[in-house]
Design an enzyme around this catalytic site. Structure first.
Site, PDB file in Angstrom:
ATOM      1  N   CYS A  88     -29.608  53.988  -1.803  1.00  0.00           N
ATOM      2  CA  CYS A  88     -30.136  52.856  -2.573  1.00  0.00           C
ATOM      3  C   CYS A  88     -29.931  51.548  -1.820  1.00  0.00           C
ATOM      4  O   CYS A  88     -30.788  50.660  -1.857  1.00  0.00           O
ATOM      5  CB  CYS A  88     -29.452  52.756  -3.932  1.00  0.00           C
ATOM      6  N   CYS A 134     -33.050  54.184 -10.190  1.00  0.00           N
ATOM      7  CA  CYS A 134     -31.808  54.348 -10.933  1.00  0.00           C
ATOM      8  C   CYS A 134     -31.025  53.038 -10.973  1.00  0.00           C
ATOM      9  O   CYS A 134     -31.365  52.062 -10.305  1.00  0.00           O
ATOM     10  CB  CYS A 134     -30.957  55.433 -10.282  1.00  0.00           C
ATOM     11  N   CYS A 141     -36.040  60.709  -3.860  1.00  0.00           N
ATOM     12  CA  CYS A 141     -35.583  60.460  -5.238  1.00  0.00           C
ATOM     13  C   CYS A 141     -36.596  59.688  -6.071  1.00  0.00           C
ATOM     14  O   CYS A 141     -36.391  59.497  -7.261  1.00  0.00           O
ATOM     15  CB  CYS A 141     -34.232  59.739  -5.233  1.00  0.00           C
TER      16      CYS A 141
END
Length: 146
Positions: free
Chosen positions: A106, A62, A36
């Site tokens: 994450c 993000c 990502c």
């Protein structure tokens, strides 16, 4: 597809704690996710009693990546290096009241970035932190393992 983020995730992504760098850190670790493109760097200031006096981070990614790094640094401040090892990705997720499935990676970034910074600290000081394994630089490898 709408993501259901908890209030805490939203709060930490919009108002992240401990953003920045520590000059001359006791330990610094950088990990990324090739899939990502997220990159997280954690800086630690550790005193002579192996207590984390300060933790800062810089994250390119993000909102969930920012939220997990923010919460992770909050959780390890004031803890010993040994206690910081217990701040797993699950602990970070629980502290944030959960993450959507597609964003669980994450929290792995946050865990591994802390481990990378602790590894750097141990390396610089010629010490062994019990239970600390060599961190990965790309957490997408961890996901493949499950």
């Amino acid at each position: 597809m709408a993501m259901n983020y908890s209030e805490k995730v939203i709060d930490h992504s919009l108002n992240p704690r401990n953003v920045g760098e520590i000059e001359d850190p006791s330990g610094c670790g950088t990990v990324g996710n090739a899939v990502c493109g997220d990159i997280m760097r954690v800086y630690l200031d550790i005193d002579e009693n192996q207590v984390i006096q300060d933790a800062k981070f810089k994250t390119f990614g993000c909102g969930a990546a920012i939220a997990t790094s923010s919460m992770a640094t909050v959780l390890i401040k004031g803890k010993t290096v040994q206690e910081a090892l217990e701040v797993t990705n699950k602990a970070v997720m629980e502290a944030l009241d959960g993450l959507p499935k597609v964003k669980i990676h994450c929290s792995l970034l946050a865990e591994q970035a802390i481990h990378a910074a602790l590894w750097d600290y141990a390396d610089k000081n010629g010490i062994v932190i019990e239970g600390l394994e060599r961190p990965v630089t790309d957490v997408s490898e961890l996901e493949e393992e499950g």
